[in-house]
Scaffold this active site. Structure first.
Site, short mmCIF file in Angstrom:
data_model
loop_
_atom_site.label_atom_id
_atom_site.label_comp_id
_atom_site.label_asym_id
_atom_site.label_seq_id
_atom_site.Cartn_x
_atom_site.Cartn_y
_atom_site.Cartn_z
N GLU A 1 -14.91 -23.29 -14.69
CA GLU A 1 -14.89 -24.67 -15.19
C GLU A 1 -13.90 -25.50 -14.39
O GLU A 1 -12.84 -25.02 -13.99
CB GLU A 1 -14.58 -24.70 -16.68
CG GLU A 1 -13.30 -24.01 -17.10
CD GLU A 1 -12.09 -24.92 -17.06
OE1 GLU A 1 -12.29 -26.14 -16.90
OE2 GLU A 1 -10.97 -24.40 -17.17
N LYS A 37 -11.14 -31.59 -16.46
CA LYS A 37 -9.82 -32.18 -16.58
C LYS A 37 -9.58 -32.53 -18.05
O LYS A 37 -10.40 -33.22 -18.67
CB LYS A 37 -9.71 -33.45 -15.73
CG LYS A 37 -9.91 -33.22 -14.24
CD LYS A 37 -9.66 -34.48 -13.44
CE LYS A 37 -10.67 -35.59 -13.74
NZ LYS A 37 -12.02 -35.28 -13.31
N CYS A 61 -3.92 -25.05 -16.96
CA CYS A 61 -4.57 -24.51 -15.76
C CYS A 61 -3.62 -24.30 -14.59
O CYS A 61 -3.44 -23.17 -14.13
CB CYS A 61 -5.72 -25.42 -15.34
SG CYS A 61 -7.10 -25.46 -16.48
#
Length: 432
Positions: A149, A152, A261
């Site tokens: 993926e 954002k 992330c």
């Protein structure tokens, strides 16, 4: 298609709701009973713009369901997404226990041939680990694919519905055909589906995030040099970003990157390099630079107050790691607030969405203001951490009266230095 999504965190909720929006029958499963009960009642565990209407609409129309029994979701599914958490271990490696558990559960409950898709951010060659875990539990044919993926936080729904690219790692032409069909509604404007092997897809995720983290860390260091030589990083950013080989994205200086992330993925990439005896010195430098960057806001504040911070009251605007999310994981605000509290000062904080999250992080050590102006009451200085729109055009005259010293440390360069100086503020920003 009939789709199962294992995991109802940030990624699982977004992909489940978006795939249901295009007509698929989606069941999202999670072993957290309370979370499932809340989702069934329409209460989301995260703040993400545009997600609530998708969940409400598709749940009311019967295309999106939530269950606390993963076997029920797996039964009969044509495509099964693994979207569980992969937190970091102490050594920086990704903890795959939830991924392996999900794979074993799939193997135990698979009742028809299916395509199993790893959507969680996982180390390189995890697809083979997933394959082994499933195969140990079943003789039913299946495929394993990797579909990283690139969502954002704060823009996840738009990123999924209108992706700039879809990367799919596949183990066969048949699996590729299933995923191309599934993603076809999202790439009608011509943005590409990039098909590759599983290992390359897994590597693509880490390489992309490490590159973006590198741009951020690089520009933060350029901003520090700009301060020393008298250059304006805002002008430098525009000059550099206008080069078509570079582009303008991720060249804004700030207080350091955070979130779910970049920090975790940089750690995992470094661990992978060490595991394969590859020296990722550039990636290591990015990680070290970001750790140092997160200390700069407090250092600027301390210098502005003349090292006399004990007993002072510091207002903090913004607690989430970026705007349009309530996520505080690895947020620079945590480093700042902890440093301020550790120096014996008081904190009055406000964030449009992350107040509940902040209470879980700081407890009662911080005053949680109802709005940004309440945070300024009795404040000796203001530090801006997050670039929320509500902070971009505040009542500057009111702020002049409320901030005792007139000191503003702006980690996001929201205002024009000359304007702030004319109003009497001691305005300290990044690289200007």
């Amino acid at each position: 298609m009939k789709i199962a999504v294992l995991g109802t965190g940030y990624v699982g909720l977004v992909i489940g709701a978006c795939l249901a929006e295009t007509g698929n029958d989606v069941v999202c499963a999670d072993v957290d009973f309370e979370k499932i009960d809340a989702l069934r009642a329409g209460k989301l565990p995260i703040y993400e713009p545009g997600l609530q209407p998708l969940v409400d609409r598709n749940q009311s129309e019967g295309r999106l369901q939530f269950t606390s029994e993963p076997p029920a979701a797996i039964a009969g599914a044509e495509v099964i997404f693994i979207a569980v958490g992969t937190p970091s271990n102490g050594d920086g490696s990704a903890d795959l226990k939830h991924v392996v558990s999900a794979a074993q559960m799939i193997g135990q409950n698979l009742d028809r041939p299916a395509v199993v898709v790893t959507k969680s951010t996982v180390p390189i060659r995890t697809a083979e680990l997933v394959r082994q875990a499933i195969a140990a539990q079943t003789n039913v044919p299946f495929h394993v694919c990797s579909n990283p993926e690139f969502l954002k936080e704060g823009h996840a729904v738009g990123d999924f519905m209108k992706p700039d690219r879809v990367v799919i790692g596949v183990d066969s032409p048949e699996a590729g055909a299933v995923l191309r069909k599934l993603y076809a509604p999202f790439v009608r404007t011509g943005n590409q589906i990039i098909e590759m092997d599983n290992t390359s897809a897994e590597m693509t995720k880490y390489a992309a995030n490490a590159m973006l983290a590198t741009r951020i860390a690089f520009m933060n260091q350029v901003a520090e040099l700009c301060e020393s030589v008298g250059a304006d990083v805002n002008l430098v950013r525009k000059g550099v970003g206008s080069d078509e080989r570079i582009g303008p994205a991720f060249l804004f200086p700030g207080p350091g990157y955070g979130g779910s992330c970049f920090p975790k993925d940089v750690d995992a990439l470094l661990h992978s390099g060490e595991s394969h005896s590859v020296d990722l010195s550039i990636v290591r430098a990015v990680q070290d630079a970001n750790v140092r960057q997160k200390r700069r806001l407090f250092a600027k504040l301390e210098r502005a107050l003349g090292d006399d911070i004990e007993g002072k009251t510091i207002a903090v605007w913004g607690l989430s790691f970026k705007a349009e999310t309530d996520d505080m994981r690895e947020s620079p605000a945590i480093d700042l607030v902890e440093a301020v509290l550790g120096a014996g000062a008081f904190v009055r904080a406000f964030d449009p969405q992350a107040m509940d999250t902040a209470r879980r992080v700081f407890g009662d050590r911080v005053h949680y203001a109802a709005d940004q102006y309440e945070a300024l009451e009795g404040a000796d200085a203001l530090v801006i951490v997050t670039e929320w729109l509500v902070f971009r055009n505040p009542d500057l005259d009111r702020m002049t009266e409320m901030i005792r010293s007139g000191i503003i440390v702006d980690g996001r360069n929201l205002y024009e230095p000359e304007t702030m100086k004319e109003l009497g503020f001691t305005y300290i920003c990044m690289g200007r």
